[in-house]
Design a protein around this motif. Structure first.
Motif, PDB file in Angstrom:
ATOM      1  N   ALA A   1      -6.018 -47.109   3.857  1.00 21.00           N
ATOM      2  CA  ALA A   1      -7.138 -47.431   2.972  1.00 21.00           C
ATOM      3  C   ALA A   1      -8.450 -46.871   3.525  1.00 21.00           C
ATOM      4  CB  ALA A   1      -7.242 -48.935   2.773  1.00 21.00           C
ATOM      5  N   ILE A   2      -8.642 -46.954   4.828  1.00 24.75           N
ATOM      6  CA  ILE A   2      -9.862 -46.415   5.453  1.00 24.75           C
ATOM      7  C   ILE A   2      -9.945 -44.911   5.207  1.00 24.75           C
ATOM      8  CG2 ILE A   2     -10.993 -45.946   7.667  1.00 24.75           C
ATOM      9  CD1 ILE A   2      -9.925 -48.732   8.591  1.00 24.75           C
ATOM     10  N   ALA A   3      -8.839 -44.225   5.415  1.00 27.02           N
ATOM     11  CA  ALA A   3      -8.819 -42.771   5.187  1.00 27.02           C
ATOM     12  C   ALA A   3      -9.048 -42.454   3.707  1.00 27.02           C
ATOM     13  CB  ALA A   3      -7.489 -42.187   5.657  1.00 27.02           C
TER      14      ALA A   3
ATOM     15  N   LEU B   1      -7.724 -50.423  -0.425  1.00 26.69           N
ATOM     16  CA  LEU B   1      -6.643 -51.304   0.020  1.00 26.69           C
ATOM     17  C   LEU B   1      -5.842 -51.811  -1.181  1.00 26.69           C
ATOM     18  CD1 LEU B   1      -5.314 -52.737   2.452  1.00 26.69           C
ATOM     19  CD2 LEU B   1      -6.914 -54.628   2.052  1.00 26.69           C
ATOM     20  N   PHE B   2      -6.536 -52.220  -2.227  1.00 21.34           N
ATOM     21  CA  PHE B   2      -5.868 -52.657  -3.441  1.00 21.34           C
ATOM     22  C   PHE B   2      -5.049 -51.510  -4.028  1.00 21.34           C
ATOM     23  CE2 PHE B   2      -6.705 -53.737  -8.185  1.00 21.34           C
ATOM     24  CZ  PHE B   2      -5.423 -54.252  -8.329  1.00 21.34           C
TER      25      PHE B   2
ATOM     26  N   GLU C   1       0.015 -49.288  -5.542  1.00 21.34           N
ATOM     27  CA  GLU C   1       0.901 -48.124  -5.648  1.00 21.34           C
ATOM     28  C   GLU C   1       2.281 -48.452  -5.103  1.00 21.34           C
ATOM     29  OE1 GLU C   1      -1.018 -44.862  -3.669  1.00 21.34           O
ATOM     30  OE2 GLU C   1      -2.457 -44.585  -5.303  1.00 21.34           O
ATOM     31  N   ARG C   2       2.318 -49.120  -3.957  1.00 16.30           N
ATOM     32  CA  ARG C   2       3.610 -49.483  -3.366  1.00 16.30           C
ATOM     33  C   ARG C   2       4.354 -50.439  -4.290  1.00 16.30           C
ATOM     34  NH1 ARG C   2       2.145 -50.845   1.355  1.00 16.30           N
ATOM     35  NH2 ARG C   2       1.607 -52.973   0.798  1.00 16.30           N
ATOM     36  N   ARG C   3       3.638 -51.430  -4.822  1.00 19.33           N
ATOM     37  CA  ARG C   3       4.276 -52.395  -5.711  1.00 19.33           C
ATOM     38  C   ARG C   3       4.855 -51.693  -6.932  1.00 19.33           C
ATOM     39  NH1 ARG C   3       0.960 -57.421  -7.988  1.00 19.33           N
ATOM     40  NH2 ARG C   3      -0.441 -55.730  -8.503  1.00 19.33           N
ATOM     41  N   ARG C   4       4.102 -50.756  -7.503  1.00 19.29           N
ATOM     42  CA  ARG C   4       4.617 -50.045  -8.681  1.00 19.29           C
ATOM     43  C   ARG C   4       5.839 -49.212  -8.334  1.00 19.29           C
ATOM     44  NH1 ARG C   4       0.410 -46.616 -10.464  1.00 19.29           N
ATOM     45  NH2 ARG C   4      -1.055 -47.428  -8.960  1.00 19.29           N
TER      46      ARG C   4
ATOM     47  N   LEU D   1     -11.502 -58.310  -5.594  1.00 14.78           N
ATOM     48  CA  LEU D   1     -10.761 -57.171  -5.040  1.00 14.78           C
ATOM     49  C   LEU D   1      -9.810 -57.625  -3.935  1.00 14.78           C
ATOM     50  CD1 LEU D   1     -13.201 -54.142  -4.695  1.00 14.78           C
ATOM     51  CD2 LEU D   1     -10.962 -54.167  -5.795  1.00 14.78           C
ATOM     52  N   TRP D   2     -10.294 -58.478  -3.051  1.00 17.08           N
ATOM     53  CA  TRP D   2      -9.422 -58.973  -1.984  1.00 17.08           C
ATOM     54  C   TRP D   2      -8.265 -59.760  -2.599  1.00 17.08           C
ATOM     55  CZ3 TRP D   2      -6.658 -58.648   1.868  1.00 17.08           C
ATOM     56  CH2 TRP D   2      -5.986 -59.746   2.401  1.00 17.08           C
TER      57      TRP D   2
END
Length: 129
Positions: free
Chosen positions: A57-59, A103-104, A109-112, A40-41
């Motif tokens: 990611a925490i939220a 986090l992943f 999502e940003r990358r896509r 995952l990391w």
């Protein structure tokens, strides 16, 4: 590609529910859980995870910022702190899984949106599910 790697990509894309992912992860042996956390990391880093993604990611993972994995990732350089999260004891694995999954997901999502908006060759973004 291991089956769990495909599952983790499906989880990041929302094709597998968080509940299904958590149930699957909690059924793994400790060594397998460590392998999954490491993968995952790796996936999050490859997707371009940033320090600014940690609070999101925490939220998203619905974790308290004071939980050990969260506090570690918020406290310094992401790569160094992620190594500390990967070394946490078994009692912290579930929270670490939730956090690293989120986090992943945030980074992917940003990358896509940024890199893959007009299509891409990432098999995990185009693979028939």
């Amino acid at each position: 590609m291991n089956n769990y790697e495909d599952l983790l990509n499906q989880l990041a894309q929302g094709l597998v529910t968080k509940e299904e992912g958590h149930r699957w992860f909690s059924g793994l042996a400790e060594g397998e859980q460590r392998d999954v956390l490491g993968k995952l990391w790796f996936f999050a880093a490859q997707a371009g995870a940033r320090e600014s993604d940690v609070d999101v990611a925490i939220a998203r993972a619905q974790l308290k910022p004071s939980f050990t994995p969260c506090a570690l990732l918020r406290n310094g350089r992401l790569k160094i702190q992620a190594a500390k999260v990967l070394g946490l004891p078994l009692a912290e694995h579930e929270k670490s899984f939730r956090l690293l999954s989120a986090l992943f997901q945030v980074a992917d999502e940003r990358r896509r949106k940024e890199e893959c908006k007009d299509g891409c060759s990432h098999w995990w973004h185009t693979k028939d599910r």
